[in-house]
Write a protein that holds these residues in place. Structure first.
Motif, PDB file in Angstrom:
ATOM      1  N   GLU A 199       3.675   6.550  -0.736  1.00 53.47           N
ATOM      2  CA  GLU A 199       3.779   7.593  -1.750  1.00 53.47           C
ATOM      3  C   GLU A 199       2.420   8.035  -2.266  1.00 53.47           C
ATOM      4  O   GLU A 199       2.338   8.897  -3.126  1.00 53.47           O
ATOM      5  CB  GLU A 199       4.633   7.081  -2.921  1.00 53.47           C
ATOM      6  CG  GLU A 199       6.101   6.997  -2.517  1.00 53.47           C
ATOM      7  CD  GLU A 199       6.928   6.261  -3.543  1.00 53.47           C
ATOM      8  OE1 GLU A 199       6.396   5.974  -4.646  1.00 53.47           O
ATOM      9  OE2 GLU A 199       8.102   5.968  -3.235  1.00 53.47           O
ATOM     10  N   ASP A 200       1.352   7.438  -1.741  1.00 51.99           N
ATOM     11  CA  ASP A 200       0.011   7.734  -2.246  1.00 51.99           C
ATOM     12  C   ASP A 200      -0.595   8.895  -1.473  1.00 51.99           C
ATOM     13  O   ASP A 200      -0.944   8.748  -0.307  1.00 51.99           O
ATOM     14  CB  ASP A 200      -0.851   6.473  -2.098  1.00 51.99           C
ATOM     15  CG  ASP A 200      -2.278   6.700  -2.560  1.00 51.99           C
ATOM     16  OD1 ASP A 200      -2.591   7.795  -3.047  1.00 51.99           O
ATOM     17  OD2 ASP A 200      -3.075   5.757  -2.431  1.00 51.99           O
TER      18      ASP A 200
ATOM     19  N   THR B 180       8.411   8.270   6.059  1.00 49.60           N
ATOM     20  CA  THR B 180       8.860   7.115   5.281  1.00 49.60           C
ATOM     21  C   THR B 180      10.219   6.646   5.778  1.00 49.60           C
ATOM     22  O   THR B 180      10.446   5.448   5.982  1.00 49.60           O
ATOM     23  CB  THR B 180       8.931   7.481   3.782  1.00 49.60           C
ATOM     24  OG1 THR B 180       7.620   7.858   3.352  1.00 49.60           O
ATOM     25  CG2 THR B 180       9.430   6.306   2.950  1.00 49.60           C
TER      26      THR B 180
ATOM     27  N   TYR C 292      -4.097  -5.049  -3.070  1.00 47.03           N
ATOM     28  CA  TYR C 292      -3.140  -5.699  -2.166  1.00 47.03           C
ATOM     29  C   TYR C 292      -3.589  -7.127  -1.847  1.00 47.03           C
ATOM     30  O   TYR C 292      -4.745  -7.355  -1.510  1.00 47.03           O
ATOM     31  CB  TYR C 292      -2.995  -4.916  -0.860  1.00 47.03           C
ATOM     32  CG  TYR C 292      -2.084  -5.642   0.111  1.00 47.03           C
ATOM     33  CD1 TYR C 292      -0.702  -5.675  -0.106  1.00 47.03           C
ATOM     34  CD2 TYR C 292      -2.601  -6.335   1.195  1.00 47.03           C
ATOM     35  CE1 TYR C 292       0.129  -6.371   0.758  1.00 47.03           C
ATOM     36  CE2 TYR C 292      -1.780  -7.034   2.074  1.00 47.03           C
ATOM     37  CZ  TYR C 292      -0.403  -7.055   1.840  1.00 47.03           C
ATOM     38  OH  TYR C 292       0.419  -7.758   2.668  1.00 47.03           O
TER      39      TYR C 292
ATOM     40  N   THR D 281       4.516   1.668  -1.828  1.00 46.48           N
ATOM     41  CA  THR D 281       3.493   2.243  -2.705  1.00 46.48           C
ATOM     42  C   THR D 281       2.538   3.126  -1.911  1.00 46.48           C
ATOM     43  O   THR D 281       2.236   4.260  -2.286  1.00 46.48           O
ATOM     44  CB  THR D 281       2.696   1.113  -3.391  1.00 46.48           C
ATOM     45  OG1 THR D 281       3.619   0.182  -3.945  1.00 46.48           O
ATOM     46  CG2 THR D 281       1.764   1.669  -4.452  1.00 46.48           C
TER      47      THR D 281
ATOM     48  N   HIS E  77       7.476  -3.853   1.096  1.00 48.10           N
ATOM     49  CA  HIS E  77       7.417  -3.519  -0.321  1.00 48.10           C
ATOM     50  C   HIS E  77       6.081  -2.846  -0.659  1.00 48.10           C
ATOM     51  O   HIS E  77       6.041  -1.804  -1.320  1.00 48.10           O
ATOM     52  CB  HIS E  77       7.616  -4.800  -1.136  1.00 48.10           C
ATOM     53  CG  HIS E  77       7.625  -4.566  -2.612  1.00 48.10           C
ATOM     54  ND1 HIS E  77       8.721  -4.047  -3.271  1.00 48.10           N
ATOM     55  CD2 HIS E  77       6.670  -4.765  -3.552  1.00 48.10           C
ATOM     56  CE1 HIS E  77       8.452  -3.943  -4.549  1.00 48.10           C
ATOM     57  NE2 HIS E  77       7.203  -4.366  -4.756  1.00 48.10           N
ATOM     58  N   ALA E  78       4.997  -3.421  -0.196  1.00 53.19           N
ATOM     59  CA  ALA E  78       3.679  -2.842  -0.479  1.00 53.19           C
ATOM     60  C   ALA E  78       3.519  -1.482   0.198  1.00 53.19           C
ATOM     61  O   ALA E  78       2.869  -0.570  -0.339  1.00 53.19           O
ATOM     62  CB  ALA E  78       2.585  -3.810  -0.022  1.00 53.19           C
TER      63      ALA E  78
ATOM     64  N   LEU F  68      -4.803  -0.065   0.168  1.00 49.88           N
ATOM     65  CA  LEU F  68      -3.991  -0.259  -1.042  1.00 49.88           C
ATOM     66  C   LEU F  68      -4.759  -1.144  -2.024  1.00 49.88           C
ATOM     67  O   LEU F  68      -4.924  -2.350  -1.796  1.00 49.88           O
ATOM     68  CB  LEU F  68      -2.633  -0.897  -0.688  1.00 49.88           C
ATOM     69  CG  LEU F  68      -1.674  -1.071  -1.866  1.00 49.88           C
ATOM     70  CD1 LEU F  68      -1.309   0.275  -2.493  1.00 49.88           C
ATOM     71  CD2 LEU F  68      -0.414  -1.812  -1.431  1.00 49.88           C
TER      72      LEU F  68
END
Lengths: 419, 419, 419, 419
Positions: free
Chosen positions: D124-125, D14, D70, D121, D117-118, D67
């Motif tokens: 962290e999945d 990340t 999305y 998420t 930004h997307a 995602l």
């Protein structure tokens, strides 16, 4: 299109100089730095190049020779922004104008301000004998580039899959045109070319005589509705309708309709400076080549007028029409138009005349003499002015010209017939 | 050049048909099978193609529609030997004509004999109403290809490093020309276009009126000596002398002199159909483009005549000059020529007129109507005929035409002036 | 094809010289002067050029330096018939070889006789130390041009709408191939390159070691029947099967099948040196590019062999196969062939190896050293020889090479797999 | 160059994602909207396109498939910013990327922010199994485009007659290099390809064996001083030094020196990302094609190394060198360099190896599998990384590749010899 203010009327040349300079900046103002940088084909120049080149004209032909102590804004701009004048030195290749990220739009704004400031001094100098004529030429030149700027950015934006608009434009709703009317003109020997007081380009001179057979000419331009009929009748697929070079071009380019027409789910749209819009059958057809105009006329049992016939038919008519000041930036139907039927405005009209010197034509001496004469080959004359022509930049004797395959001008046609 | 027998005079159309057919074979006879196969550029056709295409014309437009029971010589020849007639089906690509080794020259001789034999029947058939006109057109068409055959093989041979001669030719010794004389013509409204009895092409019609200002025209063509002076004065290096497209062509092509001129150890030679020969200063300059003719005229303080001026100046003059029957196959000096000063022969003369339809022009219906009209764009008119034009194939009203960059025709110029 | 006599066996070099020279003339003998003149693309040379160039090789590298008093046949032939040797002076542009009508085929026959006659003296001269090697190289060079002559004339004739045959050829009736068999080879370090006595080209040297993983290789070439299955499965329309440059080529060229395949009323034909013939599913596929070979192999779940693998698999196999002496001039099915399954003949086989120098490779000094080394970039290696390769011109170590887009060689493939 | 902060070390994926994304924006930050729009040749992409395309990669391969909910930023960006992935649909033509004024740089900044930004998420999945590998690939892909961005903008700025600098750069003073030293390597069978833990591209796999003869390799790159000696010895004018395709390219392109070298009043300058600077003889030569590298090596009595030799010589050496984090953006002399003699950094080094799959190579399934394999033709391998390569983006097994005529990469050479 709220910031487009075209100033016409009884102004001093100084006023007209600043009004013209300001108009160019208004025309560029809806465009981003990126928009002003792109060159979409060799014939197109980037917006920022137009802004700089028109400035270069005043710097090169007015300030440098006539204003004592004038310092050019940048030593390399003479090279970068010369368009085609062999007499003033080397120049950057035309087809690479889109390669230049620098100078950026802000530096070009500074260049324009620098030249405008210096011009103020020169415009007040009574000693500069040849200045008025050259300033007038510079203004006329910049007006030509205002039209080119709009033609060119329309092409740039049209090539982008996002089909972005240049600016918000309000166009009339689609409607249907009524049948064209015809005006007959008797045979005779006519006087042609510029004679009134006021500016004209060298190619409109000298006034001279031409013998003309009797002819008739349509009062209205050919419409998109008529063009659709031509297409539905196989117009783009019938070699017998076309000049040989035209047919070769149709096949090489895959033309099936005018430039900027788009088909979407069986409906026709047209890309305009306001973005894609439904095709209006009553509107004059636009963005067609000489080859297409000629083929249409043949299909319609008519022909294109010669430029002599066009001028005979336009002589004495008032200079009203849909020009740049109407802020439509697109041709509009004749019916319901405040200007009514007029030879002027809306669309340039192809004639069947190759662009040639008038009998007795003389170029001006020096580099300025390269203005028109050296292009008198391989081009055809268009007359009348268009919806993106500044209103004080047109005359019945005005001769525009493009190669027969060119389509990115606002070009359409009116038809003619013998007798 | 002993086997070149040009027959002129009061012959029946049948006699003229066979004389013309025979002349084509005479012109091909000095050439080997290899010579007749090569295509040196897209504008050039192989000799054997000319022999076959002129035959195809009679087969397609005369025999197939009019001779009952006629069997085409070969089913694929309609495809192989159609030149540009869209109305009679598909055709083999022009720029690939040099790719065809088959049919060979012997098979083409058989094709010619087959068609000539069938034509004998048709020529005696009084029922064929439209035949005479089409046979006449076929003869005229074949005469045009006789000139093309010689233009084309000259180009083919010139590209060979061995510089082979087409045939033995006797040219006059180099000499010096005297200064040109000028003839003045008053302003007026003139009648132009074909009117006499006898054949003409559709592009010479209709006879019509044109207003012409007073002008003067040189009686003699520009000579190689004058052209050398132009070259020595930097003619090919001064952009101010050239049209913009002309200057671009000069630079792209690297032109420094007329086509077929060669420099060798400081001497100028010219490649002719008789092989390389010393340049003759008194000889009319030849193998120049419209761009070069235009630049020369500007350099000389003159201009090209319009085609109207040319025809006014030539009207009523006897049709004598150095044509194909003189068997020189190259222009010769006016001084000492048996034909003296004449507008005709020696070299085609560029005019400043774009090739356009005359007022009221109409094409013939059907595929034959493609003969001239569809080429009326992007070309300039030449007048007068050349040293490789059949002598019975020229008129004061005859309009030849080529693109402004073409140089492989036997093209030169006479200059004109206002007043 | 009755006049094709290929002589193989234990001959003196003088015998082999004359046999080779004579064979070239036999190969040209079915062709007319016109056939021998045409160049159908830049890669192709006219037949008469091959006849002259192979002669030029002996004149330039043998006679001029070694035979006292030798007079070159023509002073310009050194320029006209040099192919690519920078070290011996300027040369006529390759892509214009079809522009040359002169020298004609008869003059080239005289050129060949002149050189053959002079070679007789040289071949008997024991003093010429380097001669034997150069004569051998000249023979091998002429054999390469025998194959090129046939490749090239096939392309020339194929472009003619008449689809003429080079000569009468008897091909087997269409049949069905059985499934290919595979041979496995263990991993190991192998010796590769030429080592036997006798001639080889410089690019087959030096013999050297390569480590190779275990692999399997198909014993038979891919057939036309298998290729049809590839086509029917969308082979030419699925980008995932292709190298990126290959896919771009497929789209730019519009490839839908191998070169020379023709569809007619739903049936597949193949143009051969005997003219159009029904496609034979059992026949090895031919006239495919590297890109197509690679895509097919991927589709088939296999891959192309490296040239190392190919040579490992071919080492020690007898040099039998369908070569030029079989006079089929076209690949034939393996089943029922007198030569059975063999790595040699029928079709050249693409390998996945870029054409590179072997470790320790050295060019010969002088112009002859330009023979192979300077082409070692942008090409891929093919192995095995074809139906138009002279039978004494092949070895297991022989390296042929073409650019990956080339299709006019008799090129096909065998597939390979890991392990 | 104060705002260039390259982060290397033990970071989470990340952290590395955001560091990489941020680095791209830093690299674009010295550039105006106009600079970011221009495409100076088909191989070059505009800066803003690189910024958008690297974002598209994460959107297409990570967010859209993985995602939930999305929403792509713009429906047309999938078309505009796909580079070459056939498996994910149509794409905008590469050579027209400079035609796109919209989206502008601000909209592209919004696009990047939207995707970043997307990605937060998604990163962290824990449920996204394949994500880590694809994020890693996306990071590596973006690092490649960081180098391309700098290569490309250098080309764009170099074509502008104003020769503008990308940014202020401090380069060492010109100096003289000492003679190169050589390292010898014994023959043997070596293990090659990636084996260490951590990321590698598919083209570095599988690890496999190769037999290599004994060789020696220069420890230092060829310098500008050596290149000047090559030029002065006629290097660009002696065909015997060049591969045939290389010589054709030299003549067609008029090459006389490496790309970006400029002669001014007898002095040599080099255009760098810091603008024009005096040529430094001690500096490694840069911006040369494969053809030039090969010709130089031949002139120097050496040769290029194979990629196998290069990797054998580099195996086990520390990964230090002059990379992007040194912020020179130009190669610097080895002598006095803090990194000393190292195979890595400064300039990519041409090898003599065509870019081919390793034995047993397999592409990944799906569109991501198009990453490397489909380019394995017509390209040559370069090794080592350059002064514009991110420091954590290089390995001894890393295979870069370009066509042999490409010069706009930071490409130079080290030479090798047998034994």
């Amino acid at each position: 299109m709220t910031d487009l203010l075209v100033t016409v009327g009884d102004l001093t040349i100084t006023d007209r100089f600043y009004a013209t300079r300001s108009m160019t900046e208004s025309l560029a103002s809806p465009l981003s730095a990126e928009d002003q940088t792109v060159q979409s084909m060799a014939d197109v120049s980037p917006t920022k190049w137009h802004r700089a080149h028109t400035t270069w004209f005043f710097e090169t032909f007015l300030l440098t020779p006539n204003l004592a102590g004038y310092r050019p804004f940048h030593p390399d701009f003479a090279y970068l922004f010369n368009s085609y004048y062999e007499g003033v030195g080397a120049r950057y290749p035309r087809h690479d104008r889109g390669q230049l990220s620098r100078p950026g739009i802000n530096e070009i704004a500074e260049y324009r301000a620098h030249v405008d400031h210096a011009m103020a001094t020169l415009l007040e100098d009574p000693a500069c004998g040849s200045c008025t004529g050259l300033v007038e030429l510079g203004i006329q030149h910049e007006q030509q580039h205002q039209e080119l700027l709009l033609m060119d950015i329309k092409h740039v934006l049209s090539r982008n899959p996002l089909l972005p608009a240049y600016d918000a434009v309000r166009l009339p709703k689609p409607s249907t045109a009524s049948a064209p009317t015809w005006t007959h003109h008797p045979e005779g020997t006519y006087q042609l070319g510029h004679s009134a007081p006021g500016f004209c380009f060298d190619n409109e001179l000298p006034r001279h005589r031409e013998y003309v057979d009797a002819f008739a000419m349509a009062d209205q331009p050919v419409t998109c509705g008529e063009w659709l009929a031509f297409m539905e009748d196989g117009g783009y697929h019938r070699p017998e309708l076309w000049l040989s070079d035209g047919w070769a071009t149709v096949q090489a380019e895959g033309w099936e309709h005018p430039l900027y027409w788009l088909e979407s789910d069986g409906f026709w749209l047209e890309f305009t400076l306001g973005g894609p819009t439904p095709l209006n059958p009553a509107q004059p057809v636009c963005h067609i080549s000489y080859y297409e105009a000629d083929a249409f006329a043949r299909w319609a049992g008519a022909r294109l007028p010669t430029e002599v016939e066009w001028e005979v038919a336009a002589a004495g008519r008032p200079l009203t029409g849909q020009f740049l000041d109407h802020t439509k930036l697109h041709p509009t139907p004749v019916a319901g138009s405040p200007t009514g039927t007029t030879p002027f405005g809306n669309i340039w009209q192809w004639t069947s005349s190759a662009y040639s010197p008038y009998p007795g034509f003389e170029s001006a001496p020096g580099a300025v003499g390269e203005y028109n004469g050296k292009f008198m080959v391989n081009q055809y004359v268009l007359r009348g002015g268009s919806c993106v022509t500044p209103p004080d930049h047109i005359r019945a004797t005005y001769r525009n010209f493009f190669p027969p395959s060119a389509r990115w001008a606002f070009s359409g046609l009116r038809t003619a017939r013998n007798g």
